[in-house]
Design a protein around this motif. Structure first.
Motif, mmCIF file in Angstrom:
data_model
loop_
_atom_site.group_PDB
_atom_site.id
_atom_site.type_symbol
_atom_site.label_atom_id
_atom_site.label_comp_id
_atom_site.label_asym_id
_atom_site.label_seq_id
_atom_site.Cartn_x
_atom_site.Cartn_y
_atom_site.Cartn_z
ATOM 1 N N ALA A 54 -12.765 -14.959 -7.756
ATOM 2 C CA ALA A 54 -12.954 -13.549 -8.739
ATOM 3 C C ALA A 54 -11.284 -13.026 -8.831
ATOM 4 C CB ALA A 54 -13.698 -12.888 -8.105
ATOM 5 N N PRO A 55 -10.823 -12.168 -9.873
ATOM 6 C CA PRO A 55 -9.929 -11.909 -9.671
ATOM 7 C C PRO A 55 -9.583 -10.258 -8.711
ATOM 8 C CG PRO A 55 -10.525 -11.820 -12.015
ATOM 9 C CD PRO A 55 -11.427 -12.478 -10.894
ATOM 10 N N ASP A 56 -10.513 -10.332 -7.914
ATOM 11 C CA ASP A 56 -10.797 -8.926 -6.765
ATOM 12 C C ASP A 56 -11.050 -9.411 -5.646
ATOM 13 O OD1 ASP A 56 -13.481 -9.889 -6.827
ATOM 14 O OD2 ASP A 56 -13.881 -8.016 -7.442
ATOM 15 N N GLY A 57 -11.118 -10.819 -5.493
ATOM 16 C CA GLY A 57 -10.413 -12.010 -4.163
ATOM 17 C C GLY A 57 -11.796 -11.715 -3.743
ATOM 18 N N ASP A 58 -13.755 -11.717 -4.377
ATOM 19 C CA ASP A 58 -14.246 -10.952 -3.053
ATOM 20 C C ASP A 58 -15.394 -12.116 -3.123
ATOM 21 O OD1 ASP A 58 -13.435 -8.393 -2.126
ATOM 22 O OD2 ASP A 58 -14.645 -7.058 -4.006
ATOM 23 N N THR A 59 -15.222 -12.313 -4.897
ATOM 24 C CA THR A 59 -16.425 -13.653 -4.988
ATOM 25 C C THR A 59 -15.420 -15.069 -4.539
ATOM 26 O OG1 THR A 59 -17.365 -11.866 -5.825
ATOM 27 C CG2 THR A 59 -18.471 -13.946 -6.155
ATOM 28 N N LEU A 60 -15.897 -15.875 -4.636
ATOM 29 C CA LEU A 60 -15.917 -16.852 -5.374
ATOM 30 C C LEU A 60 -16.936 -18.359 -5.351
ATOM 31 C CD1 LEU A 60 -13.447 -19.174 -3.838
ATOM 32 C CD2 LEU A 60 -15.473 -20.174 -2.605
ATOM 33 N N TYR A 61 -16.503 -18.722 -6.444
ATOM 34 C CA TYR A 61 -17.188 -19.824 -6.874
ATOM 35 C C TYR A 61 -17.383 -21.313 -6.596
ATOM 36 C CZ TYR A 61 -18.098 -15.551 -9.789
ATOM 37 O OH TYR A 61 -18.418 -13.921 -9.792
#
Length: 344
Positions: A54-61
């Motif tokens: 994710a752009p904020d770096g908090d979530t990976l998919y």
């Protein structure tokens, strides 16, 4: 190394658990050498072959590249990836790639030849079901590989207006928009029959794109018009100086952040190709060994090039000559059945 928010710089590696891979690894990156060091990992999702942050770096998919494909979200704010909800079925077979576009995760489903859109909630978790599936149609002249559609990649263009899906089975790239949660084709662009397009990379100028072809070992250079969503093929450039001994199987493609160079990986030859960007084209500068066997994916970050070598089970890194773009081997990290590496 810390980013602007004080975090250590990280990377994430995907792998095929069915072939002995560890699943998803979180690693740190040494700023001086580019070396990777494993911090932690998770094997809870089968065959997470491709990842997106994710752009904020908090979530990976991550996709689950299985016959009954799925996508999953992970929190990566701590020292290890933590599941953020249950995996979501994509109603497609064998998802090989994913990206974020217009508040959705898009997956390219190779086996079923489709692209799935899954809404992303405000907290970064995924909706329980997809909002739509775009089914590709068509075929190509290759008797074994192109009997039907095989979506291999989907990503937004640099403007964020469009999503482009690359289909190996139909020799085409579809330019799409999301309407009410469903991808709608704006234009389908035909490439040379039998070329087998696999992945596309945009030039940072936003007006050119490069498609690496798997069945014909070449890069198709295209002009890109973001205003009208028009992709125009211009020319093809071979990825190898000579004729390969057998099937070459090109895989990944990366454009340098300054737009001067393009790199591709070729699995059948275990090489990286270096191209200089010239007006409306590419010039093949040469090739170097990839440092392993069967380079499935490549990525560039902060002056280094990284290669996920699936069959030798490692991720290798190379320092990039800023004048020529030629990679110089630096080291490797053992990762069985490695399939991709991303940075964030």
């Amino acid at each position: 190394m810390a980013d602007g928010g004080g975090r250590k710089r990280r990377a994430f590696i995907g792998s095929f658990t069915a072939a002995g891979g560890p699943g998803i690894l979180m690693v740190t990156v040494a700023p001086d050498s580019g070396a990777l060091t494993v911090v932690s990992g998770t094997d809870r999702l089968p065959d997470p072959s491709y990842l997106a942050l994710a752009p904020d770096g908090d979530t990976l998919y991550a996709v689950s590249e299985r016959a009954e494909g799925a996508v999953a979200a992970y929190r990566v704010t701590g020292d290890r990836p933590e599941p953020a909800g249950r995996p979501v079925p994509v109603n497609g077979d064998g998802p090989t790639h994913l990206s974020l576009y217009a508040g959705h995760v898009l997956t390219a489903n190779y086996g079923s030849g489709s692209v799935t859109a899954v809404p992303v909630r405000a907290d970064g978790t995924l909706a329980r079901t997809p909002s739509g599936v775009l089914q590709h149609t068509g075929s190509g002249p290759h008797a074994q590989r192109q009997q039907g559609p095989h979506a291999h990649q989907v990503q937004p263009d640099p403007s964020g207006r469009w999503a482009v899906s690359v289909d190996l089975g139909t020799d085409s790239v579809r330019v799409c928009r999301l309407t009410d949660g469903v991808l709608v084709v704006h234009r389908e662009v035909a490439l040379r029959p039998g070329s087998g397009p696999r992945h596309l990379a945009f030039h940072p100028d936003g007006s050119h794109a490069y498609v690496v072809n798997e069945l014909a070992p070449a890069v198709t250079v295209c002009r890109w018009d973001a205003a009208d969503g028009v992709l125009q093929p211009l020319t093809e450039v071979p990825v190898l100086a000579g004729v390969p001994a057998g099937d070459a199987y090109p895989s990944g493609i990366v454009v340098s952040p300054d737009g001067r160079f393009v790199w591709t990986a070729t699995r059948g030859e275990d090489v990286l190709s270096v191209f200089e960007v010239v007006p409306d084209g590419l010039r093949l500068f040469g090739t170097v060994p990839c440092g392993g066997h069967w380079p499935r994916a490549i990525a560039a970050s902060d002056g280094f090039l990284y290669v996920a070598n699936e069959r030798s089970g490692d991720v290798t890194w190379f320092a990039l000559d800023p004048q020529t773009g030629v990679p110089r081997h630096g080291g490797s990290l053992a990762v069985p059945a490695a399939s991709c590496v991303i940075f964030g």
